[in-house]
Motif scaffolding. Structure first.
Motif, short mmCIF file in Angstrom:
data_model
loop_
_atom_site.label_atom_id
_atom_site.label_comp_id
_atom_site.label_asym_id
_atom_site.label_seq_id
_atom_site.Cartn_x
_atom_site.Cartn_y
_atom_site.Cartn_z
N SER A 192 -105.63 70.80 45.45
CA SER A 192 -106.80 70.26 46.14
C SER A 192 -107.89 71.33 46.15
O SER A 192 -107.65 72.49 46.49
CB SER A 192 -106.43 69.86 47.56
N GLU A 212 -95.27 68.07 39.12
CA GLU A 212 -96.57 68.74 39.16
C GLU A 212 -97.28 68.37 40.45
O GLU A 212 -97.27 67.21 40.86
CB GLU A 212 -97.41 68.31 37.96
N THR A 213 -97.87 69.35 41.06
CA THR A 213 -98.60 69.09 42.31
C THR A 213 -100.09 69.13 42.02
O THR A 213 -100.56 69.90 41.19
CB THR A 213 -98.27 70.15 43.37
N LYS A 214 -100.80 68.29 42.73
CA LYS A 214 -102.25 68.29 42.58
C LYS A 214 -102.83 69.42 43.41
O LYS A 214 -102.48 69.59 44.57
CB LYS A 214 -102.84 66.96 43.06
#
Length: 103
Positions: free
Chosen positions: A32, A28-30
């Motif tokens: 921004s 999972e990517t944050k």
């Protein structure tokens, strides 16, 4: 017809093999978020700076008295210099009346 059955069999075998493949897990990517405070702060600073930089010039006061020097010709084609001193309010002339007297 036999070709169709061969092709159909081939693809059905591929589907069975694909169902047995393990599905990899994706990290999972944050996400921004864009911080709007920074550009809003710059815009507000420019606005306040522009308002402080812009200063109105004070209105010029009209002089109390005006000296009018004019050159007039008399009936003998002689030129005479006439100097008059008047109050500033007596000298006012509308902008369109100069068009009538000059042209």
């Amino acid at each position: 017809m036999e070709n169709d059955q061969l092709i159909e069999g081939f693809f059905s075998e591929m589907k069975k093999q694909d169902q047995n493949l393990p599905i990899p897990e994706f990290p999972e990517t944050k996400v921004s978020t864009f911080n709007w405070w920074f550009p809003m702060g710059i815009a507000a600073s420019l606005l306040v700076g522009g308002l402080l930089w812009y200063q109105q010039e004070p209105a010029k006061e009209a002089p109390n008295e005006v000296i009018i020097i004019s050159l007039q010709e008399n009936e003998y084609q002689q030129q005479t210099l006439i100097i008059e001193e008047k109050a500033y309010i007596d000298v006012w002339e509308s902008s369109t009346s100069s068009l009538l007297t000059e042209f």
